[in-house]
Design a protein around this motif. Structure first.
Motif, short mmCIF file in Angstrom:
data_model
loop_
_atom_site.label_atom_id
_atom_site.label_comp_id
_atom_site.label_asym_id
_atom_site.label_seq_id
_atom_site.Cartn_x
_atom_site.Cartn_y
_atom_site.Cartn_z
N ASP A 249 0.83 -1.20 0.00
CA ASP A 249 0.00 0.00 0.00
C ASP A 249 0.87 1.26 0.00
O ASP A 249 0.55 2.23 -0.69
CB ASP A 249 -0.95 -0.01 1.21
N ASP B 247 0.42 6.92 3.50
CA ASP B 247 0.27 5.68 4.26
C ASP B 247 0.94 5.70 5.63
O ASP B 247 1.39 4.67 6.10
CB ASP B 247 0.77 4.49 3.41
N HIS C 229 -4.89 6.42 5.91
CA HIS C 229 -6.08 5.80 6.49
C HIS C 229 -5.82 5.25 7.90
O HIS C 229 -6.62 4.46 8.40
CB HIS C 229 -6.60 4.69 5.56
N HIS C 230 -4.70 5.62 8.51
CA HIS C 230 -4.42 5.16 9.87
C HIS C 230 -5.14 6.05 10.88
O HIS C 230 -5.38 7.22 10.61
CB HIS C 230 -2.91 5.18 10.16
N ASP D 126 -3.51 -4.39 1.63
CA ASP D 126 -4.05 -3.97 2.93
C ASP D 126 -5.35 -4.70 3.30
O ASP D 126 -5.71 -4.74 4.47
CB ASP D 126 -4.29 -2.45 2.95
N THR E 98 -4.57 3.31 1.74
CA THR E 98 -4.26 4.64 1.18
C THR E 98 -4.46 4.62 -0.33
O THR E 98 -4.91 5.60 -0.91
CB THR E 98 -2.82 5.05 1.55
MN LIG Z 1 -2.02 1.21 4.25
#
Ligand SMILES: [Mn+2]
Length: 341
Positions: free
Chosen positions: A30, A94, A120-121, A173, A141
């Motif tokens: 990712d 990411d 996206h964390h 992911d 991501t």
């Molecule tokens: Mn990721």
């Protein structure tokens, strides 16, 4: 999804020069897929951009178009430093905290270029970025880059190379579309499939390209190292440098090993303690369902990540790391036992 802060940057991005895309160290599909996705997208507008990362790509990502153009800090530190210091924009992909880009962090912080985050964390460090394109519900991501492209960059055609990078990130992911899914994930994947991407090759590269030694290492772990604690619905194992040596591991060979823990029926939490060449202990956590393994990672192991996939570290020996983990584990017993799967 938080998109407002990026709006003023859309047009400047299309006419940017010397743009640098930074992703996290120990990059995965990712990280590289989303970074190359942005690179290929912006190049359509004539933007001169480079992807930089601290350490080399795992062998199974070398098939990605343009992966050979990723510049590795450990191989060419001066070049990466120069690119970052002369960048007009820095795009980060990411990761949610700047320290995830490792040795590149000080150069990224010193630069006066605007920093834009795609991620996206959970809990992005908003203060470190001028714009944030972030959605914790996105599978990857790469999925976010696809949404970003279809929202703001519709005047250029989708290419097979671009779609290959994005699909690789999504496949990575989601564990081949097993988790972190939402309807949009499949809608985007369906669109990518229309771009004539080498689907079978991507799956083969990401999931079926282990060396013989890696499979033997897996056998060694499962036979000799795996510990199962049914009273905590937890399974864990550790690997020291010495234990790995006979298997002649390649970079990325321990990737995904931790997932075997979750294959045991009823197991909710899986943990892998891995001694790195620099003697630090890296710890990977995986969990099922509502159990948030990133809580353990962030509270006790100086790490973080996603609810069901996170990581941390420990300064000390593997034995001490495991002992500490086993001391912490009872705090989670009720949660682990009561979770319905
Ligand atoms: Mn990721």
């Amino acid at each position: 999804m938080n998109t407002a802060s990026i709006l003023p940057f859309i047009e400047p991005l299309k006419s940017a020069s010397n743009l640098v895309i930074v992703t996290h160290k120990n990059p995965d599909g990712d990280a590289i897929g989303s970074s190359l996705g942005i690179l290929l997208l912006l190049e359509k507008y004539g933007v001169k951009a480079h992807v930089v990362v601290e350490d080399e790509l795992p062998y199974f990502l070398h098939f990605l178009p343009r992966s050979q153009d990723v510049i590795i800090y450990n191989s060419d530190p001066r070049r990466v430093q120069e690119l970052i210091s002369s960048a007009s924009f820095i795009i980060c992909t990411d990761f949610s905290q700047l320290n995830r880009c490792g040795k590149l962090e000080p150069f990224v912080r010193q630069s006066s270029a605007p920093r834009i985050l795609f991620d996206h964390h959970p809990e992005p460090d908003l203060a470190s970025f001028q714009a944030v394109y972030h959605d914790v519900t996105a599978s990857s991501t790469s999925e976010l880059i696809a949404i970003f492209a279809s929202s703001f960059f519709t005047d250029v055609p989708i290419t097979t190379d671009w779609a290959t990078c994005i699909y690789t990130g999504m496949v990575t992911d989601t564990g081949c579309f097993r988790f972190s899914l939402r309807p949009q994930t499949f809608q985007i994947a369906a669109n990518l499939l229309q771009s004539n991407i080498p689907v079978q090759q991507i799956i083969t590269q990401i999931f079926d390209s282990y060396s013989f030694q890696r499979i033997q290492l897996t056998g060694f772990v499962l036979q000799n190292k795996l510990r199962y604690l049914p009273e905590y619905r937890t399974a864990y194992f550790s690997l020291s440098e010495t234990e790995m040596m006979p298997f002649n591991p390649r970079r990325g060979d321990t990737e995904g090993l931790v997932n075997h823990t979750l294959s045991i029926e009823g197991v909710v939490l899986g943990v892998f303690f891995n001694q790195k060449p620099d003697d630090t202990i890296r710890i990977s956590f995986r969990s099922k369902g509502a159990f948030a393994c990133n809580d353990i990672a962030s509270k006790f192991f100086n790490g973080g990540g996603h609810r069901n996939a996170s990581g941390g570290q420990y300064a000390g020996t593997i034995e001490e790391a495991i002992e500490y983990f086993l001391k912490v584990l009872p705090q989670y017993k009720d949660q682990l036992i009561s979770l319905s799967l």
